[in-house]
Design a protein around this motif. Structure first.
Motif, mmCIF file in Angstrom:
data_model
loop_
_atom_site.group_PDB
_atom_site.id
_atom_site.type_symbol
_atom_site.label_atom_id
_atom_site.label_comp_id
_atom_site.label_asym_id
_atom_site.label_seq_id
_atom_site.Cartn_x
_atom_site.Cartn_y
_atom_site.Cartn_z
ATOM 1 N N LYS A 81 0.831 -1.211 0.000
ATOM 2 C CA LYS A 81 0.000 0.000 0.000
ATOM 3 C C LYS A 81 0.862 1.256 0.000
ATOM 4 O O LYS A 81 0.582 2.224 -0.724
ATOM 5 C CB LYS A 81 -0.918 -0.010 1.234
ATOM 6 C CG LYS A 81 -1.903 1.153 1.259
ATOM 7 C CD LYS A 81 -2.820 1.081 2.460
ATOM 8 C CE LYS A 81 -3.784 2.263 2.482
ATOM 9 N NZ LYS A 81 -4.679 2.253 3.658
ATOM 10 N N ALA A 82 1.931 1.230 0.797
ATOM 11 C CA ALA A 82 2.843 2.380 0.867
ATOM 12 C C ALA A 82 3.527 2.610 -0.469
ATOM 13 O O ALA A 82 3.659 3.752 -0.935
ATOM 14 C CB ALA A 82 3.879 2.151 1.966
ATOM 15 N N GLN A 83 3.955 1.529 -1.121
ATOM 16 C CA GLN A 83 4.624 1.644 -2.420
ATOM 17 C C GLN A 83 3.671 2.188 -3.486
ATOM 18 O O GLN A 83 4.059 3.035 -4.297
ATOM 19 C CB GLN A 83 5.175 0.283 -2.838
ATOM 20 C CG GLN A 83 6.374 -0.164 -2.021
ATOM 21 C CD GLN A 83 6.692 -1.643 -2.183
ATOM 22 O OE1 GLN A 83 6.142 -2.313 -3.045
ATOM 23 N NE2 GLN A 83 7.581 -2.156 -1.341
ATOM 24 N N ASN A 84 2.424 1.729 -3.464
ATOM 25 C CA ASN A 84 1.424 2.228 -4.417
ATOM 26 C C ASN A 84 1.148 3.714 -4.201
ATOM 27 O O ASN A 84 0.989 4.476 -5.164
ATOM 28 C CB ASN A 84 0.118 1.435 -4.289
ATOM 29 C CG ASN A 84 0.245 0.018 -4.818
ATOM 30 O OD1 ASN A 84 1.081 -0.255 -5.676
ATOM 31 N ND2 ASN A 84 -0.559 -0.897 -4.296
ATOM 32 N N GLU A 85 1.112 4.114 -2.926
ATOM 33 C CA GLU A 85 0.875 5.524 -2.599
ATOM 34 C C GLU A 85 2.031 6.399 -3.085
ATOM 35 O O GLU A 85 1.818 7.491 -3.618
ATOM 36 C CB GLU A 85 0.707 5.670 -1.081
ATOM 37 C CG GLU A 85 0.262 7.063 -0.652
ATOM 38 C CD GLU A 85 0.038 7.170 0.853
ATOM 39 O OE1 GLU A 85 0.241 8.271 1.383
ATOM 40 O OE2 GLU A 85 -0.320 6.145 1.472
ATOM 41 N N LEU A 86 3.258 5.897 -2.924
ATOM 42 C CA LEU A 86 4.426 6.636 -3.393
ATOM 43 C C LEU A 86 4.456 6.729 -4.921
ATOM 44 O O LEU A 86 4.786 7.776 -5.481
ATOM 45 C CB LEU A 86 5.712 5.964 -2.884
ATOM 46 C CG LEU A 86 6.020 6.148 -1.393
ATOM 47 C CD1 LEU A 86 7.089 5.173 -0.931
ATOM 48 C CD2 LEU A 86 6.460 7.581 -1.113
ATOM 49 N N ARG A 87 4.093 5.622 -5.581
ATOM 50 C CA ARG A 87 4.046 5.628 -7.056
ATOM 51 C C ARG A 87 2.986 6.605 -7.563
ATOM 52 O O ARG A 87 3.183 7.283 -8.574
ATOM 53 C CB ARG A 87 3.768 4.216 -7.590
ATOM 54 C CG ARG A 87 5.043 3.411 -7.864
ATOM 55 C CD ARG A 87 4.735 2.173 -8.663
ATOM 56 N NE ARG A 87 3.997 1.204 -7.876
ATOM 57 C CZ ARG A 87 4.567 0.200 -7.195
ATOM 58 N NH1 ARG A 87 5.867 0.027 -7.232
ATOM 59 N NH2 ARG A 87 3.832 -0.634 -6.500
ATOM 60 N N GLU A 88 1.864 6.660 -6.849
ATOM 61 C CA GLU A 88 0.793 7.586 -7.219
ATOM 62 C C GLU A 88 1.272 9.029 -7.071
ATOM 63 O O GLU A 88 0.966 9.898 -7.896
ATOM 64 C CB GLU A 88 -0.432 7.339 -6.325
ATOM 65 C CG GLU A 88 -1.715 7.980 -6.799
ATOM 66 C CD GLU A 88 -2.226 7.445 -8.125
ATOM 67 O OE1 GLU A 88 -2.859 8.235 -8.858
ATOM 68 O OE2 GLU A 88 -1.985 6.244 -8.442
ATOM 69 N N GLY A 89 2.055 9.262 -5.998
ATOM 70 C CA GLY A 89 2.591 10.608 -5.753
ATOM 71 C C GLY A 89 3.614 11.045 -6.787
ATOM 72 O O GLY A 89 3.784 12.246 -7.046
ATOM 73 N N THR A 128 12.079 1.694 -13.510
ATOM 74 C CA THR A 128 11.038 1.766 -14.556
ATOM 75 C C THR A 128 9.764 2.460 -14.059
ATOM 76 O O THR A 128 8.891 2.783 -14.873
ATOM 77 C CB THR A 128 10.680 0.361 -15.074
ATOM 78 O OG1 THR A 128 10.279 -0.460 -13.956
ATOM 79 C CG2 THR A 128 11.871 -0.291 -15.759
ATOM 80 N N ASP A 129 9.662 2.685 -12.734
ATOM 81 C CA ASP A 129 8.512 3.429 -12.191
ATOM 82 C C ASP A 129 8.420 4.816 -12.818
ATOM 83 O O ASP A 129 7.325 5.388 -12.916
ATOM 84 C CB ASP A 129 8.636 3.573 -10.665
ATOM 85 C CG ASP A 129 8.492 2.246 -9.936
ATOM 86 O OD1 ASP A 129 7.850 1.345 -10.494
ATOM 87 O OD2 ASP A 129 9.031 2.114 -8.824
#
Length: 232
Positions: A116-124, A154-155
């Motif tokens: 969840k934290a990684q997804n939130e950072l990617r969204e940011g 690649t993000d």
């Protein structure tokens, strides 16, 4: 001096000493939280799910609550007031239960929380070009940890149309075509784990003091009740 009064005095000063240690422990946790916040100030615009930022906030909150609770316990012990002691016991019991619950949740759901934290950072990351503060924070993180992206370089491809930010490479490499291979989330987590063991040991010691403070507060509460009955 009666036996009950002697017991009350012993419990009173023992409880005061344990609560003083408890209060000092809270000061220590708060101090570490402040230090961690200052060391992470360069990337404070990142979401709070970033490992070191979430740890700093957790330590600040835990330290603040511990300091207030320890002060309340010291005051209750010195004043010998049942109301303060009962309030201290309830707050401390809730604090201990919250700590245990939080530790269990983090341990059991650590993979889900990481995801969840990684997804939130990617969204940011999508706001990298539109928010200067966030851009500066990401650049500082990647330069400091020599990393690129959240879980992979690649993000950035979806954010910057197949290219990498210059902070993914050594200074002076522009354009950046082949950035650092290590992901920032993992690097920040490793840095946190390398710097936090002493804090964890300190936290365990505080936990032991909390349990002892619970025992002594209840003992003192009972002793005051007995003393009041004898006076009546």
């Amino acid at each position: 001096m009666s036996l009950s009064r002697t017991c009350l005095c012993c419990v009173k000063y023992l409880m005061f000493v344990f609560n003083l240690i408890f209060w000092l422990g809270g000061c220590g946790l708060f101090g570490v939280g402040v230090w961690l916040s200052f060391t992470q100030a360069e990337f404070s615009s990142l979401p709070l799910s970033f490992p070191s930022l979430s740890a700093a906030n957790l330590l600040l909150v835990a330290g603040g609550i511990t300091m207030v609770t320890g002060f309340l316990g010291c005051l209750g012990a010195l004043k010998e007031q049942r109301c303060l002691l009962f309030m201290f016991f309830v707050i401390l019991l809730l604090l201990v239960l919250t700590e245990v619950t939080l530790a269990l949740v983090i341990h059991v759901f650590r993979e889900e929380l990481d995801s969840k934290a990684q997804n939130e950072l990617r969204e940011g990351m999508k706001k990298y070009q539109s928010e200067s503060g966030l851009k500066q924070s990401w650049d500082n993180v990647q330069k400091m940890f020599k990393c690129c992206g959240v879980t992979n370089k690649t993000d950035w491809y979806d954010v910057l149309n197949g290219t990498l930010p210059s902070s993914c490479c050594t200074v002076g490499t522009d354009p950046c075509t082949d950035g650092w291979g290590e992901p920032c989330y993992q690097k920040a987590r490793q840095w946190l784990l390398a710097n936090i063991p002493s804090v964890l040991v300190f936290g365990v010691c505080i936990g032991v003091v909390q349990i002892l403070a619970l025992v002594f507060s209840m003992l003192m509460y009972c002793q005051i009740m007995c003393a009041e009955k004898h006076l009546d």
